[in-house]
Design an enzyme around this catalytic site. Sequence first.
Site, PDB file in Angstrom:
ATOM      1  CG  HIS A  32      34.466  42.087  45.141  1.00 47.18           C
ATOM      2  ND1 HIS A  32      34.396  43.430  45.393  1.00 47.18           N
ATOM      3  CD2 HIS A  32      35.748  41.829  44.806  1.00 47.18           C
ATOM      4  CE1 HIS A  32      35.583  43.964  45.198  1.00 47.18           C
ATOM      5  NE2 HIS A  32      36.426  43.026  44.836  1.00 47.18           N
ATOM      6  CG  ASP A  57      31.156  43.609  46.833  1.00 50.24           C
ATOM      7  OD1 ASP A  57      31.828  43.480  47.871  1.00 50.24           O
ATOM      8  OD2 ASP A  57      31.620  44.032  45.755  1.00 50.24           O
ATOM      9  CG  MET A  78      34.125  44.231  36.055  1.00 46.12           C
ATOM     10  SD  MET A  78      34.210  44.218  37.871  1.00 46.12           S
ATOM     11  CE  MET A  78      35.192  45.673  38.181  1.00 46.12           C
ATOM     12  CD  GLU A 137      42.138  46.550  40.295  1.00 48.64           C
ATOM     13  OE1 GLU A 137      41.051  45.980  40.050  1.00 48.64           O
ATOM     14  OE2 GLU A 137      42.266  47.438  41.155  1.00 48.64           O
ATOM     15  CE  LYS A 193      46.476  48.504  46.739  1.00 49.06           C
ATOM     16  NZ  LYS A 193      45.302  48.397  47.617  1.00 49.06           N
ATOM     17  CD  GLU A 234      42.508  51.250  42.059  1.00 52.44           C
ATOM     18  OE1 GLU A 234      41.799  50.239  41.993  1.00 52.44           O
ATOM     19  OE2 GLU A 234      42.827  51.808  43.124  1.00 52.44           O
ATOM     20  CG  HIS A 270      46.028  49.871  42.423  1.00 55.24           C
ATOM     21  ND1 HIS A 270      45.345  48.721  42.134  1.00 55.24           N
ATOM     22  CD2 HIS A 270      45.423  50.391  43.524  1.00 55.24           C
ATOM     23  CE1 HIS A 270      44.371  48.553  43.029  1.00 55.24           C
ATOM     24  NE2 HIS A 270      44.404  49.559  43.871  1.00 55.24           N
ATOM     25  CG  ASP A 317      39.333  49.641  38.854  1.00 57.48           C
ATOM     26  OD1 ASP A 317      38.341  49.457  38.114  1.00 57.48           O
ATOM     27  OD2 ASP A 317      39.653  48.842  39.762  1.00 57.48           O
ATOM     28  CG  ASP A 371      44.623  51.448  48.407  1.00 58.54           C
ATOM     29  OD1 ASP A 371      44.360  52.292  47.545  1.00 58.54           O
ATOM     30  OD2 ASP A 371      44.123  50.305  48.434  1.00 58.54           O
ATOM     31  CG  ASP A 402      40.896  52.883  46.658  1.00 57.17           C
ATOM     32  OD1 ASP A 402      41.691  52.878  45.704  1.00 57.17           O
ATOM     33  OD2 ASP A 402      40.628  51.867  47.323  1.00 57.17           O
ATOM     34  CG  ASP A 443      38.210  50.381  42.844  1.00 53.00           C
ATOM     35  OD1 ASP A 443      37.475  50.428  43.850  1.00 53.00           O
ATOM     36  OD2 ASP A 443      39.139  49.563  42.718  1.00 53.00           O
TER      37      ASP A 443
HETATM   38  C1  GLT Z   1      39.443  46.415  46.296  1.00 49.07           C
HETATM   39  C2  GLT Z   1      40.654  46.938  45.583  1.00 49.07           C
HETATM   40  C3  GLT Z   1      40.325  47.391  44.226  1.00 49.07           C
HETATM   41  C4  GLT Z   1      39.890  46.294  43.310  1.00 49.07           C
HETATM   42  C5  GLT Z   1      38.620  45.687  43.704  1.00 49.07           C
HETATM   43  C6  GLT Z   1      38.344  44.498  42.819  1.00 49.07           C
HETATM   44  S1  GLT Z   1      38.504  45.344  45.365  1.00 49.07           S
HETATM   45  O1  GLT Z   1      38.627  47.460  46.713  1.00 49.07           O
HETATM   46  O2  GLT Z   1      41.211  48.009  46.353  1.00 49.07           O
HETATM   47  O3  GLT Z   1      41.384  48.088  43.644  1.00 49.07           O
HETATM   48  O4  GLT Z   1      39.658  46.857  42.043  1.00 49.07           O
HETATM   49  O5  GLT Z   1      38.686  43.298  43.402  1.00 49.07           O
HETATM   50 MN    MN Z   2      40.653  48.713  41.663  1.00 52.48          MN
HETATM   51 MN    MN Z   3      42.649  50.774  45.001  1.00 55.61          MN
END
Ligand code: GLT
Ligand code: MN
Ligand code: MN
Length: 387
Positions: A55, A58, A89, A182, A184, A218, A221, A246, A256, A258, A288
């Site tokens: 980002h 970041d 990216m 993306e 979610k 993702e 998500h 992702d 969430d 990750d 991600d």
């Molecule tokens: C954030 C989010 C991710 C996205 C990122 C891109 S930022 O961490 O949870 O799923 O891909 O903006």
């Molecule tokens: Mn993501």
């Molecule tokens: Mn995520």
Amino acid sequence: MDSYQPKPEHQFSFGLWTLGNRGRDPFGDFVRAPLPPTEMVAMLAEVGAWGVNLHDNDLVPIDATGNERDRIVREFKQACSRHGIVVPMATVSLFFHPIFRDGAFTANDPAVRAYAMQKTMRAMDLGAELGAKIFVLWGGREGVDTDACRRADDAIKRLREAVNYLCAYNLDRGYGYKFALEAKPNEPRGDIYMATTGHYLGFIPTLDHPEMVGVNPEFAHETMAGLNFMHGVAQAWEAGKLFHIDLNDQMPGRYDQDLRFGSVNLKGAFWLVKFLEDVGYEGPRHFDAHAYRTEDYEGVKDFARGCMRSYLILKEKAAHWNANQEIQSILRALGEARNGLPQVGKYSKAGASALLDYEFDKDKILERRLPYERLDQLTVDILLGGC
Ligand code: GLT
Ligand code: MN
Ligand code: MN
């Protein structure tokens, strides 16, 4: 030589925000010290990754002066070239600063929407300077806490206007970006617009430049939405819209998470890897995800290595699956042609009337076995190392 050693051709990438995740959550503070982006690049090279994504903030703090920005970017580029890491990216944070408390492109305040646009254009400038060709847009707070705040179709119109504007900017500057949207379903807000990859696939054809815009599905998500991730990826692929992906993992019904790729739903991860490899997806494999909050930076390396290693193991398992004689003969038998059937295929008047007149022998059709129990157990055997 370890056959699961990542190589540049695997195109494994990580976001600065993933390795740099310091373990803060809504109930607890940071557990890891901040790590400068240049050191993260070194760490990525050490674990064998190919790319780093970011980002805008970041890398460059939101209120950095022009000089500070230029110095930071220069040093980052040097670190990337020193360590042989590319930036495939770039993206923009439209969710962290409090100004985005009501969203960014869909916010009610026109000043917030304009600021979001300016910030995204600058993030595109930054990404282009670093060589990125994919620009991800994750609408983190493009949603609601209460639907009293605006009509949902107005939000969609605002989002369309914003993406159209960014596509025009992309053309104007000659950046050659592909945008990857993306989805979610929820978090950080209760309800986020464009909740799934499928929502975005419906939205993209309504844009001024649909060819420039695809999706960034993702794993976590779609899992949060209770969906089969691979199916969403397959639909995106089939529509020519899988511009980025992702990879991570997620336990359904949790927050969430990750998690490290392949750490929860191994079978789902297997079908996904098999799909990507079977169709010849050529984009980056972006993780991600982040390490458990209990880890230090040695553990962050274990996490990153684990994501890539599991991908490569699953890729090998997919090759075994494809080469398995019994699996292949079951698959062949499933769709074997039958004599005398009228053709369906493309419509014709004559074909339709032949089909309408045909007498189907349903009992005969039902004689064909569908040995999916065996097929699935063969899959499980391959995954568990039983054959
Ligand atoms: C954030 C989010 C991710 C996205 C990122 C891109 S930022 O961490 O949870 O799923 O891909 O903006
Ligand atoms: Mn993501
Ligand atoms: Mn995520």
